[in-house]
Motif scaffolding. Sequence first.
Motif, short mmCIF file in Angstrom:
data_model
loop_
_atom_site.label_atom_id
_atom_site.label_comp_id
_atom_site.label_asym_id
_atom_site.label_seq_id
_atom_site.Cartn_x
_atom_site.Cartn_y
_atom_site.Cartn_z
N ASP A 256 0.49 -14.36 -8.23
CA ASP A 256 -0.85 -14.92 -8.47
C ASP A 256 -1.77 -13.76 -8.82
O ASP A 256 -2.13 -12.97 -7.96
N ALA B 56 0.61 -8.83 -0.42
CA ALA B 56 -0.75 -8.63 -0.93
C ALA B 56 -0.90 -7.20 -1.41
O ALA B 56 -0.62 -6.25 -0.66
N THR C 36 -1.21 -11.11 -5.46
CA THR C 36 -0.17 -11.39 -4.48
C THR C 36 1.11 -11.84 -5.17
O THR C 36 1.06 -12.59 -6.14
N LYS D 194 -5.09 -13.51 -6.90
CA LYS D 194 -5.03 -13.08 -5.50
C LYS D 194 -4.31 -11.74 -5.34
O LYS D 194 -4.17 -11.25 -4.21
#
Length: 116
Positions: free
Chosen positions: A74, A23, A79, A77
Amino acid sequence: QVQLVESGGGLVQPGGSLRLSCAASGFSFSMYRMSWYRQAPGGKEREVVAGISNDAGSTNYADSVKGRFTISRDKNKNTVYLQMNSRKPDDTAVYFCNAIWKGGYWGRGTQVTVSS
């Protein structure tokens, strides 16, 4: 504050699967190429495992993981993922997330152990 936080590591049996996540925050994720590196025990050098372009249009892999690992990202996100299948004992390492564009950033790593 720039952060790359890896998660998803653990113990997996040979042949098993695991998915790592990284993340990202504090920088423009969509502008950065993202990569996964790993460092095996015993003082071995950190090596690149897989990379993905900022727009996810291209990926590349180390020969040792081609056909077994898949990198993806992604943008919603912020991430990046590393899907690891058909794990081997040689895959045991600390896995690090890396972002690079104008400057570079590293996560702290997540331990992956492949053992029966």
